[in-house]
Scaffold this active site. Structure first.
Site, short mmCIF file in Angstrom:
data_model
loop_
_atom_site.label_atom_id
_atom_site.label_comp_id
_atom_site.label_asym_id
_atom_site.label_seq_id
_atom_site.Cartn_x
_atom_site.Cartn_y
_atom_site.Cartn_z
CB ILE A 266 -0.91 0.03 1.25
CG1 ILE A 266 -1.84 -1.19 1.25
CG2 ILE A 266 -1.73 1.32 1.28
CD1 ILE A 266 -2.69 -1.28 2.52
NE ARG A 267 4.11 1.81 -4.81
CZ ARG A 267 3.76 0.63 -5.32
NH1 ARG A 267 2.49 0.33 -5.45
NH2 ARG A 267 4.68 -0.24 -5.66
CB ALA A 268 0.51 6.43 2.28
#
Lengths: 151, 163
Positions: A23-25
């Site tokens: 998951i990228r943020a």
């Protein structure tokens, strides 16, 4: 047991368990998912040293070190074989995938089977196979070998 | 797990709480992103003997969440102020460790909220042959040697597929 592990090379060799999502943020041009990142973290605060995996010696090998992270999915062997020398890896109770990250040489198994290898090559080693890794005469050979041991 | 082949910089895992509390206290541009009550809760728990207790984890989560969901109208001017201050050489003593990282991250991803992660995550340089492991649910970013490849830095987390 894992049925797959991914190795990629840039400045690093990275190995991760196949069941993981990423998951990228932030700090990325790719898709971001802040709510799921915030919800999915464990919030364990610790010194950087907690994350280091100290390399250990591997059985009777001379030129190989073992990186054994605190999970059952995989470990990685790093073999740095000086020019003109050879290294034997005893049989491992599970499959391996290896990538040549430097130099060239030969991998030998069975009675007289062998394969020429050079930087960028990837090869598979079946469970229970002893292999001998020989560096070329001109340069050291560096291999990273990810494996899983079937328990 | 990542094994360095060449010198390699990474951000990985959350900093010890006292360090984050220090930044919330002295770095006003970072503190401005976090509501006062949330800030004070983490600062109050920073010297806890159980940094992985549930209250401590919740306090850290609240800080991280506040930062990552900060409104651009709030964090953009703060980020500009912060980078300008660091570029002018006005970093306070505890900020010296993150000054270069902040400027570098902002030059690669101008105006990105992830730049503020410098105040929440460990930053380390690995020598060739050194390795780090990140458990599922721990954040990380790889800050590799290259100058401006757009993809050489990711702020990510691995999570189990079935949790």
């Amino acid at each position: 047991m894992i049925d797959h592990c991914a190795l990629s090379i840039a400045d690093i060799v990275e190995c991760m368990a196949t069941s993981d999502n990423v998951i990228r943020a932030g700090l990325t041009p790719k898709l971001r998912d802040v709510p799921n990142l915030v919800a999915g973290l464990t919030y364990t605060a610790a010194h950087a040293s907690k994350h280091f995996v100290p390399p250990r010696s591997f059985e009777s090998s001379t030129h190989s070190t073992l990186y054994d992270p605190p999970i059952p999915e995989f470990s990685v062997l790093r073999a740095v074989v000086p020019a003109g020398e050879a290294e034997t890896h005893p049989p491992i109770d599970g499959p391996s995938i290896a990538i040549v990250t430097g130099g060239n040489g030969t991998v030998v198994w069975g009675s007289r089977k062998q394969l020429g290898i050079s930087e960028g090559d990837v090869f598979f080693v079946g469970a229970g196979k002893e292999i001998r890794i020989m560096a070329g005469r001109q340069n050291q050979l560096v291999i990273h070998r990810a494996f899983v041991e079937v328990k | 797990m990542a094994i360095a082949l060449t010198p390699f910089q990474a951000m990985c895992g959350f900093l010890p709480l006292p360090r984050i509390a220090d930044y919330l206290t002295i770095t006003s541009e970072f503190a401005a992103l976090v509501p006062q009550a949330i800030r004070e809760r983490l600062i109050g728990l920073a010297s806890s003997s159980d940094p992985t207790g549930s209250a401590e984890k919740q306090a850290l989560k609240d800080v991280f969440s506040a930062v990552m969901t900060a409104d651009a109208a709030v964090f953009q001017p703060e980020l500009e102020k912060l980078v300008a201050r660091y570029e002018a050489g006005n970093a306070k003593a505890p900020e010296k460790e993150v000054r270069e990282l902040v400027v570098r991250l902002n030059s690669q991803f101008p105006g990105d909220i992830g730049v503020f992660c410098a105040f929440m995550l460990n930053y380390m340089t690995l020598k060739p042959g050194q390795a780090i492991f990140l458990a599922a649910g721990e954040p990380h970013a790889y800050v590799s040697g290259g100058e401006s490849m757009p993809d050489n830095l990711m702020f990510t987390s691995l999570v189990p597929a079935h949790n």
